[in-house]
Design a protein around this motif. Structure first.
Motif, mmCIF file in Angstrom:
data_model
loop_
_atom_site.group_PDB
_atom_site.id
_atom_site.type_symbol
_atom_site.label_atom_id
_atom_site.label_comp_id
_atom_site.label_asym_id
_atom_site.label_seq_id
_atom_site.Cartn_x
_atom_site.Cartn_y
_atom_site.Cartn_z
ATOM 1 N N ALA A 99 -4.380 5.854 -7.950
ATOM 2 C CA ALA A 99 -3.750 5.029 -8.981
ATOM 3 C C ALA A 99 -4.716 4.032 -9.586
ATOM 4 C CB ALA A 99 -2.546 4.288 -8.401
ATOM 5 N N ARG A 100 -5.966 4.065 -9.172
ATOM 6 C CA ARG A 100 -7.010 3.182 -9.693
ATOM 7 C C ARG A 100 -6.654 1.702 -9.492
ATOM 8 N NH1 ARG A 100 -9.598 7.036 -9.209
ATOM 9 N NH2 ARG A 100 -11.115 7.925 -10.644
ATOM 10 N N VAL A 101 -6.137 1.397 -8.302
ATOM 11 C CA VAL A 101 -5.979 0.001 -7.902
ATOM 12 C C VAL A 101 -7.300 -0.405 -7.255
ATOM 13 C CG1 VAL A 101 -4.598 -1.653 -6.586
ATOM 14 C CG2 VAL A 101 -3.523 0.372 -7.577
ATOM 15 N N CYS A 102 -8.278 -0.683 -8.084
ATOM 16 C CA CYS A 102 -9.627 -0.955 -7.611
ATOM 17 C C CYS A 102 -10.336 -1.838 -8.622
ATOM 18 C CB CYS A 102 -10.412 0.342 -7.387
ATOM 19 S SG CYS A 102 -10.593 1.361 -8.879
ATOM 20 N N PRO A 128 -9.923 -7.510 -3.320
ATOM 21 C CA PRO A 128 -11.244 -7.987 -3.747
ATOM 22 C C PRO A 128 -11.178 -8.611 -5.130
ATOM 23 C CG PRO A 128 -11.105 -5.620 -4.003
ATOM 24 C CD PRO A 128 -9.819 -6.035 -3.352
ATOM 25 N N ALA A 129 -12.250 -9.257 -5.533
ATOM 26 C CA ALA A 129 -12.295 -9.880 -6.851
ATOM 27 C C ALA A 129 -12.169 -8.814 -7.933
ATOM 28 C CB ALA A 129 -13.608 -10.656 -7.022
ATOM 29 N N GLY A 130 -11.173 -8.949 -8.792
ATOM 30 C CA GLY A 130 -10.907 -7.960 -9.838
ATOM 31 C C GLY A 130 -9.596 -7.236 -9.653
ATOM 32 N N VAL A 131 -8.958 -7.384 -8.487
ATOM 33 C CA VAL A 131 -7.656 -6.772 -8.211
ATOM 34 C C VAL A 131 -6.728 -7.880 -7.724
ATOM 35 C CG1 VAL A 131 -6.393 -5.062 -6.852
ATOM 36 C CG2 VAL A 131 -8.706 -4.581 -7.605
ATOM 37 N N GLY A 132 -5.509 -7.874 -8.235
ATOM 38 C CA GLY A 132 -4.558 -8.905 -7.855
ATOM 39 C C GLY A 132 -3.138 -8.391 -7.808
ATOM 40 N N ARG A 139 1.291 -0.499 -10.578
ATOM 41 C CA ARG A 139 1.108 0.828 -9.995
ATOM 42 C C ARG A 139 2.031 1.092 -8.808
ATOM 43 N NH1 ARG A 139 -1.301 1.120 -14.151
ATOM 44 N NH2 ARG A 139 -3.398 1.976 -14.489
ATOM 45 N N ARG A 140 3.066 0.287 -8.627
ATOM 46 C CA ARG A 140 3.868 0.430 -7.403
ATOM 47 C C ARG A 140 4.684 1.723 -7.382
ATOM 48 N NH1 ARG A 140 9.168 -1.713 -7.111
ATOM 49 N NH2 ARG A 140 10.074 -2.209 -9.142
ATOM 50 N N ALA A 141 5.036 2.276 -8.544
ATOM 51 C CA ALA A 141 5.740 3.564 -8.556
ATOM 52 C C ALA A 141 4.834 4.678 -8.044
ATOM 53 C CB ALA A 141 6.243 3.871 -9.960
ATOM 54 N N LEU A 142 3.564 4.669 -8.452
ATOM 55 C CA LEU A 142 2.616 5.669 -7.963
ATOM 56 C C LEU A 142 2.334 5.476 -6.478
ATOM 57 C CD1 LEU A 142 0.064 5.701 -10.927
ATOM 58 C CD2 LEU A 142 1.928 7.302 -10.485
ATOM 59 N N LEU A 143 2.286 4.234 -6.025
ATOM 60 C CA LEU A 143 2.068 3.970 -4.604
ATOM 61 C C LEU A 143 3.249 4.452 -3.772
ATOM 62 C CD1 LEU A 143 0.514 0.385 -4.765
ATOM 63 C CD2 LEU A 143 -0.681 2.573 -4.553
ATOM 64 N N ALA A 144 4.464 4.280 -4.287
ATOM 65 C CA ALA A 144 5.641 4.777 -3.569
ATOM 66 C C ALA A 144 5.609 6.300 -3.450
ATOM 67 C CB ALA A 144 6.909 4.315 -4.278
ATOM 68 N N ALA A 145 5.212 6.979 -4.518
ATOM 69 C CA ALA A 145 5.111 8.437 -4.461
ATOM 70 C C ALA A 145 4.038 8.880 -3.475
ATOM 71 C CB ALA A 145 4.806 8.987 -5.854
ATOM 72 N N ALA A 146 2.925 8.146 -3.408
ATOM 73 C CA ALA A 146 1.861 8.518 -2.477
ATOM 74 C C ALA A 146 2.286 8.327 -1.028
ATOM 75 C CB ALA A 146 0.616 7.680 -2.764
ATOM 76 N N VAL A 152 8.298 0.636 -3.487
ATOM 77 C CA VAL A 152 7.341 -0.307 -2.909
ATOM 78 C C VAL A 152 7.564 -1.651 -3.591
ATOM 79 C CG1 VAL A 152 4.910 -0.928 -2.670
ATOM 80 C CG2 VAL A 152 5.618 1.436 -2.326
ATOM 81 N N HIS A 153 7.878 -2.676 -2.813
ATOM 82 C CA HIS A 153 8.090 -4.021 -3.333
ATOM 83 C C HIS A 153 6.856 -4.868 -3.036
ATOM 84 C CE1 HIS A 153 12.276 -2.920 -3.973
ATOM 85 N NE2 HIS A 153 12.319 -2.496 -2.725
#
Length: 214
Positions: A99-102, A128-132, A139-146, A152-153
């Motif tokens: 999901a490119r949470v990076c 890390p710095a750059g992700v919050g 991206r929580r819908a994609l994280l729930a599917a993964a 995912v709350h």
């Protein structure tokens, strides 16, 4: 596209095409700590058992332990919840990468701790710095599917913006007889908590209380 939107669009494009960075050896060992511990402890425990009790009594002890785990509901639930937490950790890391949470250079968030609580798995993530918080919410819908989860709350930490709490809902959807479809209503906050506000927690990496969502 306005001038102030161009840097954001360029940063988003760079994030989508970046190559996710592999974890360093220390981080990789931390990711696989449960599997490494099982590979080291279980063979040694079995060898010590059969050496001390002999093959016959060793088999009897193993049979008794297997029956104990099978018939004792609390022990079976404890083992199932721990295994589910391990699976959620690995699936969540894969979800972060896909999901490119990076960051723009491909650095992923670090999962500090997981804790099962009922039908949910609570996860504490170091960003890390750059992700919050906002990036993970998007991206929580994609994280729930993964994670093979229903939802995912995401919750903010009460002191540190670089620490985010996730609640992975692993319960299966229940469909009423009169309903043709089931609608998932997102609940990104606790009862009485305003949208996006911080929640008080007892410790920096402590688990969050179970949310009252219904």
């Amino acid at each position: 596209m306005s001038r102030w939107q161009e840097p954001q669009a360029i940063a988003e494009l760079a994030r989508e095409i970046t190559v996710v960075r592999r974890p360093n050896p220390i981080t990789a060992l931390y990711h696989w700590r449960y599997e490494i511990g099982a590979l080291l402890v279980l063979p040694y425990a079995l060898f010590s058992l059969f050496q001390a009790a002999g093959p016959i009594w060793g088999a009897v002890v193993l049979f008794g332990v297997a029956n104990w785990l099978f018939y004792w509901k609390s022990a079976r639930r404890f083992l199932r919840d721990r295994l589910r937490s391990i699976v959620v950790q690995h699936r969540l890391r894969t979800g972060f990468a896909r999901a490119r949470v990076c960051t723009l250079d491909g650095k992923l968030p670090v999962i500090l701790w997981t804790k099962p609580r009922g039908d949910e798995v609570e996860v504490t993530v170091f960003c890390p710095a750059g992700v919050g918080y906002e990036r993970i919410v998007q991206r929580r819908a994609l994280l729930a599917a993964a994670c093979f989860a229903t939802d995912v709350h995401v919750y903010r930490h009460h002191k540190r913006a670089n620490v985010v709490h996730l609640s992975v809902c692993t319960a299966r959807l229940r469909k009423d007889a009169d309903d043709d479809a089931v609608e998932i209503t997102p609940a990104p906050r606790y009862a009485g908590q305003t949208a996006g506000a911080a929640i008080p927690l007892p410790a920096p990496f402590a688990g969050i209380p179970r949310a009252a969502r219904r």
